[in-house]
Design a protein around this motif. Structure first.
Motif, PDB file in Angstrom:
ATOM      1  N   UNK A 151      -8.083   5.372  17.269  1.00  0.00           N
ATOM      2  CA  UNK A 151      -6.831   4.341  18.168  1.00  0.00           C
ATOM      3  C   UNK A 151      -7.346   3.063  18.107  1.00  0.00           C
ATOM      4  N   UNK A 152      -5.951   1.881  18.122  1.00  0.00           N
ATOM      5  CA  UNK A 152      -6.779   0.542  17.794  1.00  0.00           C
ATOM      6  C   UNK A 152      -6.739  -0.124  16.532  1.00  0.00           C
ATOM      7  N   UNK A 153      -6.120   0.592  15.681  1.00  0.00           N
ATOM      8  CA  UNK A 153      -5.918   0.549  14.059  1.00  0.00           C
ATOM      9  C   UNK A 153      -4.737   0.023  13.643  1.00  0.00           C
ATOM     10  N   UNK A 154      -4.737  -0.241  12.701  1.00  0.00           N
ATOM     11  CA  UNK A 154      -3.550  -1.120  12.082  1.00  0.00           C
ATOM     12  C   UNK A 154      -3.229  -0.174  10.526  1.00  0.00           C
ATOM     13  N   UNK A 155      -2.980   0.255  10.489  1.00  0.00           N
ATOM     14  CA  UNK A 155      -1.857   0.746   8.993  1.00  0.00           C
ATOM     15  C   UNK A 155      -1.405  -0.171   8.249  1.00  0.00           C
ATOM     16  N   UNK A 156      -2.030   0.050   7.253  1.00  0.00           N
ATOM     17  CA  UNK A 156      -1.779  -1.428   6.071  1.00  0.00           C
ATOM     18  C   UNK A 156      -1.489  -0.566   4.812  1.00  0.00           C
ATOM     19  N   UNK A 157      -0.191  -1.270   4.214  1.00  0.00           N
ATOM     20  CA  UNK A 157       0.101  -0.835   3.000  1.00  0.00           C
ATOM     21  C   UNK A 157      -0.264  -2.092   2.071  1.00  0.00           C
ATOM     22  N   UNK A 158      -0.773  -2.304   1.057  1.00  0.00           N
ATOM     23  CA  UNK A 158      -1.382  -3.543  -0.148  1.00  0.00           C
ATOM     24  C   UNK A 158      -0.513  -3.664  -1.416  1.00  0.00           C
ATOM     25  N   UNK A 159       0.684  -4.109  -1.264  1.00  0.00           N
ATOM     26  CA  UNK A 159       1.128  -5.029  -2.088  1.00  0.00           C
ATOM     27  C   UNK A 159       0.678  -5.911  -3.339  1.00  0.00           C
ATOM     28  N   UNK A 160       1.581  -5.479  -4.873  1.00  0.00           N
ATOM     29  CA  UNK A 160       1.129  -6.967  -5.404  1.00  0.00           C
ATOM     30  C   UNK A 160       0.871  -6.336  -6.693  1.00  0.00           C
ATOM     31  N   UNK A 161      -0.109  -7.024  -7.673  1.00  0.00           N
ATOM     32  CA  UNK A 161      -0.511  -6.660  -9.151  1.00  0.00           C
ATOM     33  C   UNK A 161      -1.794  -5.315  -8.983  1.00  0.00           C
ATOM     34  N   UNK A 162      -1.686  -4.277 -10.204  1.00  0.00           N
ATOM     35  CA  UNK A 162      -2.639  -3.625  -9.228  1.00  0.00           C
ATOM     36  C   UNK A 162      -3.991  -3.545 -10.122  1.00  0.00           C
ATOM     37  N   UNK A 185      -0.344   2.925  -1.269  1.00  0.00           N
ATOM     38  CA  UNK A 185      -0.332   0.829  -2.427  1.00  0.00           C
ATOM     39  C   UNK A 185       0.612   0.802  -2.641  1.00  0.00           C
ATOM     40  N   UNK A 186       1.453  -0.424  -3.426  1.00  0.00           N
ATOM     41  CA  UNK A 186       2.257  -0.807  -4.321  1.00  0.00           C
ATOM     42  C   UNK A 186       1.848  -1.442  -5.230  1.00  0.00           C
ATOM     43  N   UNK A 187       2.247  -0.889  -6.288  1.00  0.00           N
ATOM     44  CA  UNK A 187       1.894  -1.547  -7.624  1.00  0.00           C
ATOM     45  C   UNK A 187       3.042  -1.385  -8.396  1.00  0.00           C
ATOM     46  N   UNK A 188       2.986  -2.542  -9.729  1.00  0.00           N
ATOM     47  CA  UNK A 188       3.388  -2.041 -10.694  1.00  0.00           C
ATOM     48  C   UNK A 188       3.970  -1.127 -11.538  1.00  0.00           C
ATOM     49  N   UNK A 204       7.570  -1.952  -7.316  1.00  0.00           N
ATOM     50  CA  UNK A 204       7.894  -3.516  -6.792  1.00  0.00           C
ATOM     51  C   UNK A 204       9.648  -4.137  -6.614  1.00  0.00           C
ATOM     52  N   UNK A 205       9.994  -2.825  -7.129  1.00  0.00           N
ATOM     53  CA  UNK A 205      11.611  -3.561  -6.713  1.00  0.00           C
ATOM     54  C   UNK A 205      12.319  -3.150  -5.848  1.00  0.00           C
ATOM     55  N   UNK A 206      11.169  -2.227  -4.788  1.00  0.00           N
ATOM     56  CA  UNK A 206      11.903  -2.314  -3.322  1.00  0.00           C
ATOM     57  C   UNK A 206      11.264  -1.436  -2.867  1.00  0.00           C
ATOM     58  N   UNK A 207      10.595  -2.626  -2.322  1.00  0.00           N
ATOM     59  CA  UNK A 207       9.639  -2.810  -2.229  1.00  0.00           C
ATOM     60  C   UNK A 207       9.373  -2.776  -0.232  1.00  0.00           C
ATOM     61  N   UNK A 208      10.696  -3.645   0.187  1.00  0.00           N
ATOM     62  CA  UNK A 208      10.460  -3.300   1.503  1.00  0.00           C
ATOM     63  C   UNK A 208      11.415  -1.696   1.836  1.00  0.00           C
ATOM     64  N   UNK A 209      11.465  -0.802   1.835  1.00  0.00           N
ATOM     65  CA  UNK A 209      12.561   0.221   1.822  1.00  0.00           C
ATOM     66  C   UNK A 209      11.027   1.297   1.432  1.00  0.00           C
ATOM     67  N   UNK A 210      10.509   1.405   0.197  1.00  0.00           N
ATOM     68  CA  UNK A 210       8.651   2.148   0.970  1.00  0.00           C
ATOM     69  C   UNK A 210       8.030   1.533   2.516  1.00  0.00           C
ATOM     70  N   UNK A 224       1.511 -10.305  -6.907  1.00  0.00           N
ATOM     71  CA  UNK A 224       2.092 -10.753  -8.376  1.00  0.00           C
ATOM     72  C   UNK A 224       2.879 -11.302  -8.874  1.00  0.00           C
ATOM     73  N   UNK A 225       3.126 -11.484 -10.129  1.00  0.00           N
ATOM     74  CA  UNK A 225       3.432 -12.498 -11.147  1.00  0.00           C
ATOM     75  C   UNK A 225       5.227 -11.662 -11.131  1.00  0.00           C
ATOM     76  N   UNK A 226       5.179 -10.733 -10.685  1.00  0.00           N
ATOM     77  CA  UNK A 226       6.510 -10.127 -10.419  1.00  0.00           C
ATOM     78  C   UNK A 226       7.396  -9.993  -9.410  1.00  0.00           C
TER      79      UNK A 226
END
Length: 478
Positions: A151-162, A185-188, A204-210, A224-226
């Protein structure tokens, strides 16, 4: 998988709990000080203060103090969502807010020529401050138990360069006190997992949907430079509309908050980093603190020191063990400890190297046959280190600082590791309150360098308090 409460929701609820506790503590401390200082007259007369041609009832003054104290705690963000639940900054802000309020109150009383009883304030401040810090600690223990049950946790996705994402994910997994659980995680790159238990999702092309499909509370952007600035801005808007928090992780690590200053310039968010200071008034204050505290400790502990000296000498041999260590700017000094091993222990070291439980750089054994019976007790309670108070008085060491290294260690240092010699080594430090002998060499060095770069007197006091807890619990001591 553990369920998570949305960060804004649980943090606001947690903040309300803190607000209620703070209010009760401040009221009890202030009005309790009034009652203890003045009591209650038989005719129910309220004691009054006078000066500057007018008088005020102490009850009215107490109400003003309560309102000002609670206002100060609120204005300095002691219950803000970014501060509570982890780290030392919350305690520092509580201390800062309390001292500022009483300082301003004293100035106002002087300017208005109001003769406020000093005993009244000297009762309210320390009692209230101690209770506020204790309550914050108690709430954190409660929060830790809640997080242990998911409980009282934030589940996170890390996005960016690998490579950056991998670094951020590892650091977040290392520090569980933040309450952020990296769930994906979401990387290239393509792959099944970034780390064990951290799957790779989307691209990285469709981060919001993922991110939306992952049903997370927070997105940590590692860079990320992308992803162009315009795309990142749109990404932030999309997350905001979905109630998902966006956190941008700076590439610069191991820099404490007080050294970081955000500054908006031409639509950019520039992060200014203050250079660490190794001289000046702050270190004069540190030296004065070392002398006063270590001097008092030597006086108060003198009966114990005498008893331990006689007990160690009873095993045959001197009570003190002397060893050359490397201190400030690479200068060597003789470090004192109570002898915890048999005489001639150094000559037996070569035969025991293969059985080391240490971290590769340091030799450590959980059941070292060279340790005497009294030595095991001394090590378990860290009493063998008490003679280092003499090193502090002499100026070789500080109460808090990096671990004092051996000359053999320093000779193998890389250039960047030499920075740990920019301050005096300490009897205790982050290394001792974070695992001691159980730490890897890399973690021990990382903690030492973090201390060197970010030292403050308030942090020293927290480390000393945490050292007492670590010694009592005998964590990592052998």
């Amino acid at each position: 998988m553990a369920t998570a409460t949305r960060p804004v929701g649980w943090q606001r609820a947690y903040g309300r709990r803190l607000a209620v506790t703070d209010t009760l503590i401040v009221i009890a401390a202030v009005f309790g000080a009034q009652q203890l200082r003045f009591g209650q007259a038989a005719d129910l007369h309220i004691p009054r203060i006078s000066g500057g041609g007018f008088g005020l009832a102490y009850t009215f003054v107490s109400v003003l103090v309560v309102v000002a104290w609670l206002g100060s705690l609120k204005m300095l963000g002691t219950r803000s969502q970014q501060r509570v639940g982890g780290g030392w900054d919350e305690y520092r802000l509580v201390l800062d807010a309390s001292l500022r309020m009483f300082g301003l109150f004293a100035i106002a009383a002087f300017l208005l020529q109001v003769d406020v009883a000093r005993g009244y304030l000297l009762l309210a401040l320390p009692v209230g401050l101690a209770a506020l810090v204790a309550s914050r600690w108690a709430w954190r223990q409660w929060l830790g138990r809640q997080r242990a049950h998911g409980r009282f946790l934030a589940r996170a996705v890390v996005v960016g360069e690998h490579s950056k994402t991998l670094h951020v994910a590892r650091e977040l997994q290392r520090d569980r006190t933040a309450g952020i659980v990296v769930s994906a995680a979401i990387t290239e790159r393509d792959g099944s997992e970034l780390l064990p238990g951290v799957p790779m999702i989307g691209s990285l092309d469709d981060v919001v949907a993922a991110v939306e499909h992952a049903q997370v509370d927070t997105v940590v952007y590692s860079g990320s430079d992308l992803i162009s600035p315009a795309k990142l801005r749109q990404f932030g808007w999309d997350l905001q509309s979905r109630g998902i928090e966006l956190v941008v992780a700076a590439a610069l690590t191991d820099v404490a908050g007080p050294r970081l200053h955000a500054r908006p310039v031409a639509g950019l968010s520039l992060l200014h980093v203050d250079s660490p200071e190794f001289t000046g008034a702050r270190y004069i204050t540190k030296r004065a603190f070392d002398i006063i505290v270590s001097g008092l400790a030597l006086v108060l502990l003198s009966p114990l020191l005498l008893m331990l000296t006689l007990r160690v000498r009873a095993d045959g041999g001197p009570a003190l063990f002397r060893q050359q260590r490397v201190g400030l700017d690479g200068h060597t000094f003789t470090m004192f400890k109570f002898r915890s091993m048999v005489m001639g222990a150094e000559a037996q070291l070569a035969d025991l190297l293969a059985a080391s439980d240490g971290n590769g750089m340091l030799f450590k054994m959980r059941d070292d046959p060279r340790v005497t019976p009294i030595g095991r007790t001394l090590r378990r309670l860290s009493l063998d280190e008490l003679p280092q108070l003499l090193n502090v008085i002499r100026g070789d060491m500080s109460l808090v600082g990096p671990r004092p290294p051996l000359m053999s260690e320093v000779s193998d240092y890389e250039a960047w590791a030499q920075r740990r010699l920019l301050v005096k080594p300490g009897i205790t430090g982050l290394w001792q309150v974070s695992g001691r002998s159980d730490l890897s060499w890399e973690d021990s060095l990382r903690l030492d360098l973090y201390y060197v770069e970010n030292w403050s007197l308030a942090d020293d006091m927290v480390i000393i308090w945490r050292t007492v807890r670590a010694v009592v619990e005998s964590r990592g001591a052998y």
